[in-house]
Write an enzyme that holds these catalytic residues in place. Structure first.
Site, mmCIF file in Angstrom:
data_model
loop_
_atom_site.group_PDB
_atom_site.id
_atom_site.type_symbol
_atom_site.label_atom_id
_atom_site.label_comp_id
_atom_site.label_asym_id
_atom_site.label_seq_id
_atom_site.Cartn_x
_atom_site.Cartn_y
_atom_site.Cartn_z
ATOM 1 C CG HIS A 62 -2.045 -1.060 1.006
ATOM 2 N ND1 HIS A 62 -2.350 -2.008 1.957
ATOM 3 C CD2 HIS A 62 -2.847 -1.333 -0.065
ATOM 4 C CE1 HIS A 62 -3.316 -2.801 1.495
ATOM 5 N NE2 HIS A 62 -3.628 -2.408 0.276
ATOM 6 C CG ASP A 86 -7.298 -3.700 0.673
ATOM 7 O OD1 ASP A 86 -6.741 -2.603 0.850
ATOM 8 O OD2 ASP A 86 -7.020 -4.460 -0.274
ATOM 9 C CD GLU A 106 -13.641 -3.603 -4.734
ATOM 10 O OE1 GLU A 106 -12.443 -3.455 -4.494
ATOM 11 O OE2 GLU A 106 -14.101 -4.580 -5.382
ATOM 12 C CG ASP A 137 -15.973 -2.447 -14.668
ATOM 13 O OD1 ASP A 137 -14.793 -2.035 -14.569
ATOM 14 O OD2 ASP A 137 -16.293 -3.426 -15.362
ATOM 15 N N GLY A 138 -14.346 -0.111 -12.507
ATOM 16 C CA GLY A 138 -13.351 0.952 -12.702
ATOM 17 C C GLY A 138 -13.169 1.317 -14.165
ATOM 18 C CG ASP A 155 -5.052 -1.677 -4.546
ATOM 19 O OD1 ASP A 155 -4.623 -2.829 -4.718
ATOM 20 O OD2 ASP A 155 -5.305 -1.200 -3.425
ATOM 21 C CB SER A 156 -6.666 -4.461 -10.309
ATOM 22 O OG SER A 156 -5.461 -4.956 -10.842
ATOM 23 C CB THR A 157 -8.068 -9.073 -8.452
ATOM 24 O OG1 THR A 157 -9.033 -8.427 -9.287
ATOM 25 C CG2 THR A 157 -8.642 -9.130 -7.063
ATOM 26 C CG ASP A 158 -3.465 -12.007 -9.493
ATOM 27 O OD1 ASP A 158 -2.750 -11.042 -9.159
ATOM 28 O OD2 ASP A 158 -3.486 -13.090 -8.872
#
Ligand code: SAM
Length: 286
Positions: A62, A86, A106, A137-138, A155-158
Site C-alpha cells: 500500500h 480493503d 470498487e 466497474d473501474g 489496485d486490482s486483483t490479478d
C-alpha cells in the site's frame, strides 16, 4: 489446529499458511471472499483463494502503490483508486496534505464491508470525509471522466475475471484521457518471475500512450515470487527526477525517499523485460 490455507500461485507452485481461525467466508456476485486468521501473517483477506492483503505485510504494497506516484506529482488534489476495496491504498493517499478528494471505485461492495469488519487497521480511512466510495466497474468509471484526476492508482486483483480489462491498452488510453494535463497513473503489474510476458506487454502499451513509462519494484512476501512490479505512466513528471531530499515525512515503514529512488533500479533480468526496442531500457537501469 492443523488447518492450512493454500494458494495455487502458478500451476506448479503453492504457498500455504497455517490458519488459526476462519473468520469469514462467502460467495459474492463476483468472487469467493474469505478472511483467515493466520499464524504467520495475521488476518488475511483472500479472493478466489488468492491472497490480497495481510495485516503483517500490507504496508509494503500500500505504501509503494501510492507514495511513489503521489510524491512524483507536485500537487495531487484529486486521486482515484480503482479496486483497493480493503482501503489500504486510500489510507496512504490521505497522508498527502494536498489531497482534497480521494475516490475509491470498487466493483464488489462486499470486499469493502468485510474489510471494514475484519481489517479495521487497513480500512479505517474509508470513513474520512475526503473519501468518496463508488461501487462500480473501474473501467466504466474511467471511461466517463475526461481531464479530471491528478493521480490514478490501479489496485486490482490479478488479470482474471472483472480485472482483465484493467490490464489492457484500451483501458490505459482511457486512463490517459481521464487524467489532468500533468497527471500520472500507477498499477500493480505482477511478478517479474512468473508474469514476464505480461509485464513486457504492459510496459509497451503504456509507453505507446504516455511519454514517461517506468517500472519499479518492492518486496511483498505473500505475493508470488516475493518481488513485485508496479508500472507508472506519466504525462509530464518523471518519478526518477523527484527531489527526494525535499519530500515530507509520511510516517511509513517501507517507503522512504531513498526507497523511492532505489525502487527504480532494476536487476538486469527485469530491465530486459521492459527494454525499449532498440533502446537502453526504461525503468532505471544504471
Ligand atoms: N493488493 C491486492 C493484490 O494485488 O492482490 C489487490 C487488492 S484489492 C482487494 C483488489 C480489488 O479489485 C478487489 O476487491 C476486486 O473486487 C477489485 N476489482 C477487480 N476488478 C475490478 C474492476 N474492473 N473495477 C473495480 N474494482 C475491481
Amino acid at each position: 489446529m492443523n488447518c492450512w490455507f493454500t494458494e495455487l500461485q502458478t500451476p506448479d507452485l503453492k504457498i500455504s499458511c497455517r490458519v488459526k481461525k476462519i473468520l469469514h467466508e462467502e460467495k459474492t456476485p463476483f468472487q469467493h471472499l474469505a478472511v483467515y486468521d493466520t499464524v504467520q501473517f495475521g488476518r488475511m483477506l483472500t479472493l478466489d483463494d488468492v491472497i490480497q492483503t495481510t495485516v503483517k505485510d500490507e504496508f509494503v504494497y500500500h505504501e509503494m502503490i501510492t507514495h511513489v506516484a503521489l510524491n512524483t506529482h507536485p500537487h495531487p488534489r484529486r486521486v482515484l483508486v480503482i479496486g483497493g476495496g480493503d482501503g489500504g491504498s486510500i489510507r496512504e493517499v490521505l497522508k498527502h496534505g494536498s489531497v482534497e478528494e480521494a475516490v475509491l471505485v470498487e466493483i464488489d461492495e462486499r470486499v469493502i464491508a468485510v474489510a471494514r469488519e475484519y481489517l479495521p487497521e487497513i480500512s479505517f480511512a474509508l470513513d474520512d470525509p475526503r473519501v468518496k466510495v463508488v461501487i462500480d466497474d473501474g473501467i466504466k468509471h474511467v471511461g466517463e471522466k475526461k481531464g479530471f484526476y491528478d493521480v490514478i492508482i490501479v489496485d486490482s486483483t490479478d488479470p482474471v475475471g472483472p480485472a482483465i480489462g484493467l490490464f489492457g491498452k484500451e483501458f490505459y488510453q482511457s486512463v490517459y484521457d481521464a487524467l489532468t494535463e500533468d497527471g500520472l497513473f500507477v498499477a500493480q503489474t505482477e511478478s517479474p518471475f512468473f508474469n514476464a510476458e505480461l509485464i513486457s506487454r504492459i510496459t509497451r502499451d503504456i509507453r505507446d500512450i504516455f511519454p514517461i513509462a517506468k517500472v519499479f519494484l518492492a518486496c511483498i512476501p505473500t505475493y508470488p515470487g516475493g518481488l513485485w512490479c508496479f508500472t507508472m505512466g506519466s504525462k509530464k513528471h518523471d518519478p526518477e527526477k523527484v527531489e527526494v531530499e525535499k519530500l515530507p515525512d509520511l510516517q511509513t515503514r517501507y517507503y522512504s525517499p531513498s526507497i523511492h529512488k532505489a525502487s527504480f533500479i532494476l536487476p538486469p533480468f527485469v530491465q530486459e523485460l521492459v527494454r525499449e526496442e532498440g533502446g537502453q531500457g526504461s525503468g532505471g537501469g544504471r
